[in-house]
Design a protein around this motif. Sequence first.
Motif, short mmCIF file in Angstrom:
data_model
loop_
_atom_site.label_atom_id
_atom_site.label_comp_id
_atom_site.label_asym_id
_atom_site.label_seq_id
_atom_site.Cartn_x
_atom_site.Cartn_y
_atom_site.Cartn_z
N LEU A 50 -66.68 51.61 59.14
CA LEU A 50 -67.65 52.15 58.19
C LEU A 50 -69.06 51.67 58.54
N LEU B 51 -64.69 58.39 52.92
CA LEU B 51 -64.57 58.19 54.37
C LEU B 51 -63.27 57.47 54.73
N PHE C 118 -71.94 50.87 53.66
CA PHE C 118 -70.71 51.25 52.97
C PHE C 118 -69.69 50.11 53.03
N ARG C 119 -69.63 49.45 54.18
CA ARG C 119 -68.67 48.35 54.35
C ARG C 119 -68.93 47.24 53.34
N ALA D 226 -67.95 55.76 50.56
CA ALA D 226 -67.13 54.89 51.41
C ALA D 226 -65.65 55.18 51.23
#
Length: 218
Positions: A148, A190, A152-153, A187
């Motif tokens: 990511l 994804l 987002f991570r 996130a």
Amino acid sequence: MTTSPPGAELQQQRETALIAAILSGEREKFHDLIRPYERQVYHTALALLKNETEAEDVAQEAILRAYRKLASFRGDARFSTWLLAITLNEARTCLRAEKRASLDSLDSTDYGDGVVTPAQLTDWRELPSEALEREEVRSLMQQAIAELPVTFREVVILRDMEELSVNETAEALGISISLVKVRLHRARLLLQKALAPRLRVAWKPEKKRGVIRRLPWF
């Protein structure tokens, strides 16, 4: 307004007393203050950096920086949230340094050589037995999160790994609550897109509108 979980007020009072004692000269009490969060700091750094050695360095530096900046802690957020914010900043610095080193093709063979750290932190790699179950699924999740984008991570780490509230996540990242929600939503989309084909048989997400709410992590 968010309601504090049972025991949170007592924990906050204990930490406030410890901080006051440390700032008045009882420096040895810093280890009592930091001990409950050692693993959390390390695992947060590890999830962002994906390298054990770098995560150890970042965790040590974050805790050392927290000690040096303790007088600036005003209690507006929980101490653990403040500490995680410092950890994230240190991890970001490490990622930026890696990027520069990669671009410049630097040979940093003396990296970390001779560094003296504060008291050794404990139990960083000691994982509960249930964390070792379904290793394949856990590995896929780690890989997907590692891929990511960093922004987002970070949100996934704080919300789904560390289980911080939306408010606490916003405080730790220094962004608005609405932006936390937007980043987390994107996130998770994804992650679902990356993992759905491989996890359809191995693992089923929590049944809540098909959204991954809890991750098989540490």
